[in-house]
Design a protein around this motif. Structure first.
Motif, PDB file in Angstrom:
ATOM      1  N   MET A   1      17.537 102.155 -84.662  1.00 39.58           N
ATOM      2  CA  MET A   1      18.420 102.036 -85.806  1.00 39.58           C
ATOM      3  C   MET A   1      19.805 102.591 -85.493  1.00 39.58           C
ATOM      4  SD  MET A   1      18.626 100.863 -88.701  1.00 39.58           S
ATOM      5  CE  MET A   1      18.983 100.954 -90.400  1.00 39.58           C
ATOM      6  N   GLU A   2      19.859 103.651 -84.718  1.00 40.65           N
ATOM      7  CA  GLU A   2      21.148 104.262 -84.396  1.00 40.65           C
ATOM      8  C   GLU A   2      22.038 103.312 -83.605  1.00 40.65           C
ATOM      9  OE1 GLU A   2      20.023 107.832 -82.454  1.00 40.65           O
ATOM     10  OE2 GLU A   2      19.449 108.803 -84.311  1.00 40.65           O
ATOM     11  N   ILE A   3      21.429 102.497 -82.748  1.00 38.88           N
ATOM     12  CA  ILE A   3      22.238 101.577 -81.949  1.00 38.88           C
ATOM     13  C   ILE A   3      22.909 100.554 -82.854  1.00 38.88           C
ATOM     14  CG2 ILE A   3      20.351  99.989 -81.411  1.00 38.88           C
ATOM     15  CD1 ILE A   3      23.268 100.995 -79.102  1.00 38.88           C
TER      16      ILE A   3
ATOM     17  N   GLN B   1      24.031 101.134 -85.830  1.00 41.95           N
ATOM     18  CA  GLN B   1      25.192 101.824 -86.390  1.00 41.95           C
ATOM     19  C   GLN B   1      26.324 101.927 -85.373  1.00 41.95           C
ATOM     20  OE1 GLN B   1      23.221 105.445 -87.510  1.00 41.95           O
ATOM     21  NE2 GLN B   1      22.870 104.765 -89.612  1.00 41.95           N
ATOM     22  N   VAL B   2      25.985 102.248 -84.138  1.00 42.64           N
ATOM     23  CA  VAL B   2      27.001 102.379 -83.090  1.00 42.64           C
ATOM     24  C   VAL B   2      27.664 101.031 -82.834  1.00 42.64           C
ATOM     25  CG1 VAL B   2      27.361 102.850 -80.631  1.00 42.64           C
ATOM     26  CG2 VAL B   2      25.948 104.387 -81.993  1.00 42.64           C
TER      27      VAL B   2
ATOM     28  N   LYS C   1      21.150 113.753 -79.268  1.00 39.76           N
ATOM     29  CA  LYS C   1      20.214 113.065 -78.361  1.00 39.76           C
ATOM     30  C   LYS C   1      20.336 113.615 -76.943  1.00 39.76           C
ATOM     31  CE  LYS C   1      18.662 110.323 -81.486  1.00 39.76           C
ATOM     32  NZ  LYS C   1      17.337 110.540 -82.026  1.00 39.76           N
TER      33      LYS C   1
ATOM     34  N   SER D   1      28.363 111.729 -82.022  1.00 38.55           N
ATOM     35  CA  SER D   1      27.130 111.370 -82.734  1.00 38.55           C
ATOM     36  C   SER D   1      25.918 111.376 -81.805  1.00 38.55           C
ATOM     37  CB  SER D   1      27.280 110.003 -83.402  1.00 38.55           C
ATOM     38  OG  SER D   1      27.299 108.963 -82.446  1.00 38.55           O
ATOM     39  N   LEU D   2      26.151 111.277 -80.509  1.00 35.87           N
ATOM     40  CA  LEU D   2      25.053 111.248 -79.547  1.00 35.87           C
ATOM     41  C   LEU D   2      24.747 112.603 -78.923  1.00 35.87           C
ATOM     42  CD1 LEU D   2      25.959 107.903 -77.777  1.00 35.87           C
ATOM     43  CD2 LEU D   2      24.190 108.294 -79.493  1.00 35.87           C
TER      44      LEU D   2
END
Length: 129
Positions: free
Chosen positions: A1-3, A5-6, A46, A42-43
Motif C-alpha cells: 500500500m505504501e508504494i 502512496q509513493v 522501514k 517517509s521510508l
C-alpha cells in the motif's frame, strides 16, 4: 500500500512540475527536491526495521559489529550519493552529478578496505603455504 502512496505522490508532483516548470523553473526544481526528501523521510522507519533485522542476524551469526556497521555505512554512502547525484542531474548539472557518484565510489572503496583485508587474511590462512 505504501508504494501506491509513493507512486501517487511522485506522479502528482511530476504533473505539477511539468505545469510549473515553464513559468518558474527554480520553484519546479525545489518542489522536486522537497518531494524527494519527503519520500526519503517517509521510508526512514522501514530502513530502521531492516537495520534492526540485520543487527539481529549478525548477532545470531556472531559477526563482529564493526563489519556490520561498516557494511551499513557503505550502503548509506551509496544511497546518499545516488540521491545527491539525481538531484544534481535534475538541476541540469550532469558533470557535478558524476563527481558526486565518483566521490561515493571512492568513499565506499575506502570503507571496504578493512573487510577486504580480513577476507584476504582468512583466505591466506586457509591456503597451504
Amino acid at each position: 500500500m505504501e508504494i501506491i502512496q509513493v507512486v501517487g505522490l511522485g506522479l502528482v508532483t511530476t504533473f505539477l512540475i511539468l505545469v510549473i516548470k515553464e513559468q518558474k523553473p527554480v520553484f519546479a526544481f525545489l518542489l522536486a527536491t522537497f518531494v524527494g526528501i519527503i519520500i526519503f523521510i517517509s521510508l526512514v522507519g522501514k530502513i530502521s526495521e531492516v537495520i534492526g533485522v540485520l543487527e539481529n542476524l549478525a548477532h545470531q551469526a556472531h559477526v563482529n559489529n564493526l563489519f556490520l556497521e561498516t557494511i551499513l555505512k557503505i550502503i548509506g554512502i551509496a544511497y546518499i550519493a545516488e540521491f545527491g547525484a539525481q538531484v544534481t542531474r535534475d538541476a541540469g548539472q550532469g558533470a557535478i552529478a558524476s563527481k558526486i557518484e565518483l566521490a561515493g565510489k571512492i568513499l565506499i572503496m575506502v570503507m571496504a578496505i578493512p573487510i577486504i583485508t580480513v577476507i584476504i587474511e582468512t583466505i591466506m590462512q586457509i591456503l597451504p603455504s
